[in-house]
Structures are given as structure tokens and as C-alpha cells.
Design a protein around this motif. Structure first.
Motif, PDB file in Angstrom:
ATOM      1  N   ARG A   1       0.832  -1.213   0.000  1.00 25.50           N
ATOM      2  CA  ARG A   1       0.000   0.000   0.000  1.00 25.50           C
ATOM      3  C   ARG A   1       0.864   1.259   0.000  1.00 25.50           C
ATOM      4  O   ARG A   1       0.586   2.221  -0.714  1.00 25.50           O
ATOM      5  CB  ARG A   1      -0.928  -0.009   1.225  1.00 25.50           C
ATOM      6  CG  ARG A   1      -1.998  -1.080   1.180  1.00 25.50           C
ATOM      7  CD  ARG A   1      -2.998  -0.834   0.081  1.00 25.50           C
ATOM      8  NE  ARG A   1      -4.085  -1.805   0.094  1.00 25.50           N
ATOM      9  CZ  ARG A   1      -5.046  -1.869  -0.815  1.00 25.50           C
ATOM     10  NH1 ARG A   1      -5.045  -1.001  -1.832  1.00 25.50           N
ATOM     11  NH2 ARG A   1      -5.983  -2.788  -0.738  1.00 25.50           N
TER      12      ARG A   1
ATOM     13  N   GLU B   1       2.394   1.639  -3.417  1.00 26.00           N
ATOM     14  CA  GLU B   1       1.429   2.185  -4.381  1.00 26.00           C
ATOM     15  C   GLU B   1       1.290   3.684  -4.212  1.00 26.00           C
ATOM     16  O   GLU B   1       1.230   4.435  -5.198  1.00 26.00           O
ATOM     17  CB  GLU B   1       0.074   1.500  -4.191  1.00 26.00           C
ATOM     18  CG  GLU B   1      -0.994   1.984  -5.153  1.00 26.00           C
ATOM     19  CD  GLU B   1      -2.331   1.296  -4.920  1.00 26.00           C
ATOM     20  OE1 GLU B   1      -3.254   1.522  -5.731  1.00 26.00           O
ATOM     21  OE2 GLU B   1      -2.457   0.543  -3.927  1.00 26.00           O
TER      22      GLU B   1
ATOM     23  N   GLU C   1       2.023   6.621  -6.983  1.00 26.23           N
ATOM     24  CA  GLU C   1       1.021   7.639  -7.300  1.00 26.23           C
ATOM     25  C   GLU C   1       1.589   9.041  -7.134  1.00 26.23           C
ATOM     26  O   GLU C   1       1.318   9.940  -7.942  1.00 26.23           O
ATOM     27  CB  GLU C   1      -0.208   7.451  -6.400  1.00 26.23           C
ATOM     28  CG  GLU C   1      -1.020   6.200  -6.731  1.00 26.23           C
ATOM     29  CD  GLU C   1      -2.122   5.939  -5.722  1.00 26.23           C
ATOM     30  OE1 GLU C   1      -2.080   6.559  -4.631  1.00 26.23           O
ATOM     31  OE2 GLU C   1      -3.002   5.111  -6.008  1.00 26.23           O
TER      32      GLU C   1
ATOM     33  N   ARG D   1      -0.810  -2.587  -8.550  1.00 24.07           N
ATOM     34  CA  ARG D   1      -2.276  -2.669  -8.558  1.00 24.07           C
ATOM     35  C   ARG D   1      -2.741  -4.035  -9.032  1.00 24.07           C
ATOM     36  O   ARG D   1      -3.693  -4.603  -8.475  1.00 24.07           O
ATOM     37  CB  ARG D   1      -2.851  -1.569  -9.438  1.00 24.07           C
ATOM     38  CG  ARG D   1      -2.812  -0.186  -8.807  1.00 24.07           C
ATOM     39  CD  ARG D   1      -3.340   0.885  -9.741  1.00 24.07           C
ATOM     40  NE  ARG D   1      -3.443   2.180  -9.084  1.00 24.07           N
ATOM     41  CZ  ARG D   1      -3.785   3.305  -9.697  1.00 24.07           C
ATOM     42  NH1 ARG D   1      -4.046   3.294 -11.010  1.00 24.07           N
ATOM     43  NH2 ARG D   1      -3.852   4.438  -9.030  1.00 24.07           N
TER      44      ARG D   1
ATOM     45  N   GLN E   1      -2.617  -6.563  -6.374  1.00 21.66           N
ATOM     46  CA  GLN E   1      -3.683  -6.416  -5.390  1.00 21.66           C
ATOM     47  C   GLN E   1      -5.058  -6.650  -6.013  1.00 21.66           C
ATOM     48  O   GLN E   1      -6.072  -6.347  -5.394  1.00 21.66           O
ATOM     49  CB  GLN E   1      -3.616  -5.018  -4.774  1.00 21.66           C
ATOM     50  CG  GLN E   1      -2.332  -4.775  -3.996  1.00 21.66           C
ATOM     51  CD  GLN E   1      -2.218  -3.351  -3.487  1.00 21.66           C
ATOM     52  OE1 GLN E   1      -2.976  -2.469  -3.897  1.00 21.66           O
ATOM     53  NE2 GLN E   1      -1.288  -3.124  -2.588  1.00 21.66           N
TER      54      GLN E   1
ATOM     55  N   ASP F   1      -6.490  -5.103  -8.326  1.00 24.82           N
ATOM     56  CA  ASP F   1      -7.160  -3.894  -8.802  1.00 24.82           C
ATOM     57  C   ASP F   1      -6.910  -3.808 -10.310  1.00 24.82           C
ATOM     58  O   ASP F   1      -6.070  -3.044 -10.780  1.00 24.82           O
ATOM     59  CB  ASP F   1      -6.596  -2.660  -8.080  1.00 24.82           C
ATOM     60  CG  ASP F   1      -7.233  -1.357  -8.570  1.00 24.82           C
ATOM     61  OD1 ASP F   1      -8.225  -1.420  -9.323  1.00 24.82           O
ATOM     62  OD2 ASP F   1      -6.710  -0.278  -8.214  1.00 24.82           O
TER      63      ASP F   1
ATOM     64  N   GLY G   1      -7.607  -0.432 -12.190  1.00 24.73           N
ATOM     65  CA  GLY G   1      -6.552   0.546 -11.934  1.00 24.73           C
ATOM     66  C   GLY G   1      -5.253   0.179 -12.625  1.00 24.73           C
ATOM     67  O   GLY G   1      -4.537   1.043 -13.141  1.00 24.73           O
ATOM     68  N   ALA G   2      -4.946  -1.125 -12.643  1.00 24.98           N
ATOM     69  CA  ALA G   2      -3.734  -1.576 -13.332  1.00 24.98           C
ATOM     70  C   ALA G   2      -3.843  -1.327 -14.828  1.00 24.98           C
ATOM     71  O   ALA G   2      -2.866  -0.914 -15.471  1.00 24.98           O
ATOM     72  CB  ALA G   2      -3.516  -3.064 -13.065  1.00 24.98           C
TER      73      ALA G   2
END
Length: 239
Positions: A78, A81, A85, A105, A108, A110, A113-114
Motif C-alpha cells: 500500500r 502504491e 502515485e 495494482r 492487489q 485492482d 486501476g492496473a
């Protein structure tokens, strides 16, 4: 009563935003993961060095990206990430962080998002082979076989080493690689079979003659070679 409740809610929202703003203003004053980096290992030292550098230069995309990679290696996905960002927030064109953001992402789950992160990678760095391959994997997972094949073919055309499972272990996650190679074949065959001819008026520059070998005998260096003559033009010797 309603006015009191509305005013209270507004105050809570503003205080929450102020707290967030305060944390974002100096996120490296006391980061969550700092208490776990207490050893003298190289990775712990690297984290401390990067955090100190970001305190001095919080808008460095490269520093955010490097810190994200170290945090990810230590298991703080986290936080990693968040660093990726911050890297792209500081510089939208910094494609390495976009690619790393896509990887974390995806790990995880996601996937939307990836997908956006990998698309941004290709947008800012056309021909980014690893991102093209990752897009192929995502399209294959979605059931879009043709789109996946197209991405795989483009990735392999830009970087053949992705066909090596030791370099790219996720090669084993796809069932469409053989079809991507078939798609590549006509273009590769045409490219390799082209034999271009130079212009007839073009004469390559003369290459300098090799220097005499230092091991050569003295007479090989000093004695000139006999001239080449045309036998038909030789005059007969006088009688």
C-alpha cells in the motif's frame, strides 16, 4: 437543530480535510513503515536515505519511484502504491512509475486501476514492451483473445527477450503466445528477407591500408613491390 447538525458536520469535514492536508504536506515526518526499519540492512538504509531525500525534494518523481520499489520489496504494498502515485502526480510523463503502479495494482487484484496505469505507460512511452505484454495478459483474462494477441505480438516485436521464461516468467500464464508468434511471422519474414541494393553511383570510401606488421622482415618494408605491366605492351629486348 438542523443548522446545528449541518454546522457540526461541516466542521468535522473541514477538520478531517485539514488533517489530511497536514499529513500530505509532510508525509515523511513520521511514516508508518519507519518503525519497522530498525536494522542495519542495506534496504533499511536505502529507505532512510530516500525518505531524507524526499524531505528535501518532495516533488522528485524518481525518488518517489525508487522508494516505492524498496517498500514493495519489503512487503509494504500500500505504501509502495502511494509512492508510485506521488511519482506520477509530480510528473505525469514519468512512465516508469506508471508501469510500477500497474504492477502493484495488478498484484492487489485492482485490475481496472492496473489497466489504466499500463495504458498510461504506453501512452507516454510508446513501444514499452513489458507494459504491452501486461496489457496482453489483462485482455486475455477478459476473454479478448484478438486484442491480447495483438499486444503480445507488439511486445515481442519490441523486445524478444520477453519470450525467455527466465526473463519473463508470466509467459507461462498465457495460452495465446503461439498465436502471437504466428501473427509476427509475416512481418518478421518480410523484414529479414529484404536485401537492399546500394545506388550504382555510390562508391564506398577507400579503406586505409593496414600498417605493416612489426614482426615483418626489413626487406618486406623497404623493398617496393614490382610494378604490374601489360605483357602485350612490353617491347622486345634489343639484340
Amino acid at each position: 437543530m438542523r443548522r446545528i447538525l449541518a454546522a457540526t458536520a461541516a466542521a468535522l469535514v473541514l477538520s478531517g480535510c485539514a488533517a489530511l492536508h497536514h499529513r500530505d504536506k509532510n508525509p515523511y515526518e513520521n511514516p508508518f513503515y519507519a518503525k519497522y526499519f530498525t536494522t542495519q540492512s542495506a534496504s533499511d538504509q536505502r529507505v532512510r536515505t530516500l525518505v531524507d531525500a524526499l524531505r528535501a525534494d518532495p516533488n522528485s518523481s524518481a525518488l518517489h519511484n525508487d522508494l516505492g520499489q524498496v517498500l514493495l520489496q519489503r512487503g509494504f504494498a500500500r505504501d509502495a502504491e502511494r509512492e508510485f502515485e506521488r511519482a506520477v502526480d509530480a510528473d505525469r510523463h514519468y512512465y516508469p512509475a506508471w508501469y510500477n503502479l500497474g504492477l502493484v495494482r495488478a498484484s492487489q487484484e485492482d485490475y481496472s486501476g492496473a489497466y489504466r496505469a499500463f495504458r498510461a505507460t504506453i501512452h507516454y512511452k510508446p513501444g514499452h514492451a513489458p507494459a504491452l505484454f501486461q496489457m496482453g495478459l489483462m485482455e486475455e483474462k477478459r476473454g479478448n483473445a484478438q486484442e491480447a494477441i495483438d499486444y503480445y505480438a507488439k511486445a515481442f516485436a519490441h523486445n524478444r527477450t520477453l519470450l525467455d521464461v527466465h526473463v519473463n516468467p508470466r509467459l507461462l500464464d498465457s495460452k495465446l503466445i503461439h498465436l502471437a508468434l504466428v501473427k509476427m511471422y509475416p512481418l518478421e519474414h518480410d523484414r529479414l528477407s529484404m536485401q537492399f541494393h546500394p545506388s550504382s553511383s555510390y562508391m564506398p570510401p577507400a579503406m586505409p591500408q593496414d600498417a605493416p606488421s612489426p614482426q615483418a622482415a626489413p626487406q618486406d618494408i623497404l623493398t617496393p613491390a614490382p610494378p604490374v605491366t601489360d605483357p602485350s605492351q612490353q617491347r622486345p629486348a634489343p639484340i
